[in-house]
Design a protein around this motif. Structure first.
Motif, short mmCIF file in Angstrom:
data_model
loop_
_atom_site.label_atom_id
_atom_site.label_comp_id
_atom_site.label_asym_id
_atom_site.label_seq_id
_atom_site.Cartn_x
_atom_site.Cartn_y
_atom_site.Cartn_z
N UNK A 46 0.81 -1.22 0.00
CA UNK A 46 0.00 0.00 0.00
C UNK A 46 0.84 1.27 0.00
N UNK A 47 2.14 1.14 0.26
CA UNK A 47 3.04 2.30 0.31
C UNK A 47 2.58 3.32 1.35
N UNK A 48 2.08 2.84 2.49
CA UNK A 48 1.68 3.70 3.58
C UNK A 48 2.89 4.00 4.47
N UNK A 49 2.93 5.20 5.02
CA UNK A 49 3.97 5.58 5.97
C UNK A 49 3.31 6.03 7.27
N UNK A 50 4.07 5.97 8.35
CA UNK A 50 3.56 6.37 9.67
C UNK A 50 3.75 7.87 9.82
N UNK A 51 2.70 8.60 10.12
CA UNK A 51 2.78 10.05 10.19
C UNK A 51 1.79 10.59 11.21
N UNK A 52 1.92 11.86 11.51
CA UNK A 52 1.02 12.49 12.47
C UNK A 52 -0.37 12.61 11.86
N UNK A 53 -1.39 12.32 12.67
CA UNK A 53 -2.77 12.36 12.19
C UNK A 53 -3.26 13.79 12.03
N UNK A 54 -4.00 14.02 10.96
CA UNK A 54 -4.77 15.25 10.83
C UNK A 54 -6.18 14.91 11.31
N UNK A 55 -6.51 15.39 12.50
CA UNK A 55 -7.75 14.96 13.15
C UNK A 55 -8.94 15.78 12.68
N UNK A 56 -10.02 15.10 12.36
CA UNK A 56 -11.26 15.74 11.91
C UNK A 56 -12.30 15.56 13.01
N UNK A 57 -12.75 16.65 13.64
CA UNK A 57 -13.76 16.50 14.71
C UNK A 57 -15.03 15.86 14.18
N UNK A 58 -15.56 14.92 14.92
CA UNK A 58 -16.80 14.27 14.50
C UNK A 58 -17.94 15.27 14.39
N UNK A 59 -17.89 16.34 15.22
CA UNK A 59 -18.95 17.35 15.19
C UNK A 59 -19.02 18.06 13.84
N UNK A 60 -17.90 18.12 13.13
CA UNK A 60 -17.88 18.82 11.84
C UNK A 60 -18.66 18.08 10.77
N UNK A 61 -18.99 16.82 11.03
CA UNK A 61 -19.67 16.01 10.02
C UNK A 61 -21.17 15.91 10.25
N UNK A 62 -21.70 16.71 11.18
CA UNK A 62 -23.14 16.73 11.36
C UNK A 62 -23.81 17.36 10.14
N UNK A 63 -25.08 17.07 9.96
CA UNK A 63 -25.79 17.56 8.77
C UNK A 63 -25.75 19.08 8.69
N UNK A 64 -25.97 19.76 9.83
CA UNK A 64 -25.98 21.22 9.83
C UNK A 64 -24.61 21.79 9.49
N UNK A 65 -23.56 21.24 10.07
CA UNK A 65 -22.22 21.75 9.79
C UNK A 65 -21.78 21.45 8.37
N UNK A 66 -22.16 20.31 7.84
CA UNK A 66 -21.85 20.01 6.45
C UNK A 66 -22.58 20.97 5.51
N UNK A 67 -23.80 21.31 5.88
CA UNK A 67 -24.55 22.29 5.08
C UNK A 67 -23.85 23.64 5.08
N UNK A 68 -23.38 24.06 6.25
CA UNK A 68 -22.66 25.33 6.34
C UNK A 68 -21.34 25.28 5.58
N UNK A 69 -20.72 24.12 5.59
CA UNK A 69 -19.46 23.96 4.85
C UNK A 69 -19.69 24.18 3.35
N UNK A 70 -20.71 23.54 2.81
CA UNK A 70 -20.98 23.68 1.38
C UNK A 70 -21.48 25.07 1.03
N UNK A 71 -22.19 25.71 1.94
CA UNK A 71 -22.59 27.10 1.73
C UNK A 71 -21.36 28.00 1.61
#
Length: 332
Positions: free
Chosen positions: A115-140
């Motif tokens: 897979x050619x994967x390397x070990x690196x620091x995670x870029x963390x995505x808050x679960x709250x950002x994936x709510x329907x309302x926040x996704x709507x605001x993101x696309x807006x």
């Protein structure tokens, strides 16, 4: 490396055992170690199989396309998943059975070689950002920002800086022992850097002794609205847009209303980023570069923190800013 007992011999061992022979009798009859006979019979009693549990050398079943594809799916959806957890999922999800389950080493080989994967620091995505309302605001936000000229965008943000920001967190030491270093206590003096950044570079910044608040934000923009750039033109011009995050005091009723009013008087729009989306603000890249400079110049930062900040900000020119905008996804 030991040789695997041939399959016909393994079948014969089980047949003799089922016929009533003892382990010792089978061992003497076939000229095999008693431990070998015991292992084969015990495996048969446990699993009902006479084939070997392990095949010497690299196990090709570990690199079967189906296994590799499923490991890629697991690591893509959950990059922090360990090799042990991957093995458990391969087993519980029915991709492998106990005999074809890859070893930990084979799983690591899949990560690195297949897979050619390397070990690196995670870029963390808050679960709250994936709510329907926040996704709507993101696309807006994307719909609005995509209609604007990148040269008219001015991003605002704040960052905290301590006198000991230059303290290093990693060093070398003897294996099994802690690496200790005498450094200035980390909770020394705190500064806040307010920054307005555009594709042309740093529009304006100031340094506060302590945390920021709504009043300091308004004071900052009052300074900006009375400043001109190197060509004698106002920093914020008619048709420009100021973009900032959703920090609590940015939405303070009095502060937000006053800021919208004074910006509108200059024909400048105010736009807020979608929640939990710092990757959309190039100021974050500026602060990362600034703090890298402070770490590289540790002694200077400890003695003259504000001067170090000024020098770090002075290195962010138009060319660097264009790259920061592109990194954040803006077309320039």
């Amino acid at each position: 490396m030991s040789k695997t007992t041939p399959q016909n011999v393994r079948d014969d061992i089980v047949h003799q055992w089922l016929s009533g022979r003892t382990f010792s009798g089978i061992s003497t009859n076939l000229g095999l170690p008693k431990s070998t006979v015991a292992d084969i019979i015990n495996r048969y009693r446990r699993t009902g199989l006479t084939c070997p549990a392990r095949i010497p050398g690299r196990r090709r079943t570990a690199c079967h396309p189906r296994v590799v594809e499923y490991v890629e799916f697991l690591k893509t959806t959950t990059p922090s998943m360990t090799a042990s957890e991957v093995r458990n999922r391969l087993l519980t999800d029915g991709i492998c059975d106990h005999d074809s389950l890859p070893s930990l080493r084979s799983v690591y080989h899949i990560f690195k070689r297949d897979l050619n994967f390397t070990y690196k620091k995670l870029s963390k995505i808050p679960a709250e950002s994936l709510t329907a309302r926040n996704m709507e605001r993101y696309y807006e936000y994307i719909d609005i920002i995509s209609t604007l000229d990148a040269t008219t965008l001015h991003f605002f943000d704040e960052a905290g800086v301590k006198r000991t920001t230059g303290n290093r967190d990693y060093g070398h030491g003897v294996r099994g022992q802690r690496a200790c270093e005498v450094q200035r206590y980390a909770s020394d003096v705190n500064f806040t850097v307010n920054l307005l950044h555009s594709i042309h570079g740093v529009d304006h910044f100031n340094i506060l002794d302590g945390p920021s608040n709504g009043f300091e934000m308004l004071h900052f923009f009052n300074e900006v609205l009375n400043m001109t750039n190197e060509f004698g033109l106002p920093i914020l011009m008619n048709g420009d847009t100021v973009v900032m995050d959703n920090c609590g005091f940015h939405h303070n009723r009095l502060a937000e209303n006053w800021l919208r009013r004074v910006l509108a008087e200059r024909g400048v729009n105010l736009l807020f980023q979608p929640p939990y989306s710092p990757e959309l603000n190039p100021c974050e890249m500026c602060f990362r570069r600034m703090k890298g400079f402070l770490r590289e110049n540790n002694e200077f930062t400890e003695r003259f923190t504000e001067l170090a900040i000024i020098e770090a900000m002075g290195e962010i020119d138009g060319n660097i800013s264009i790259n920061f905008f592109r990194h954040c996804g803006y077309v320039v």
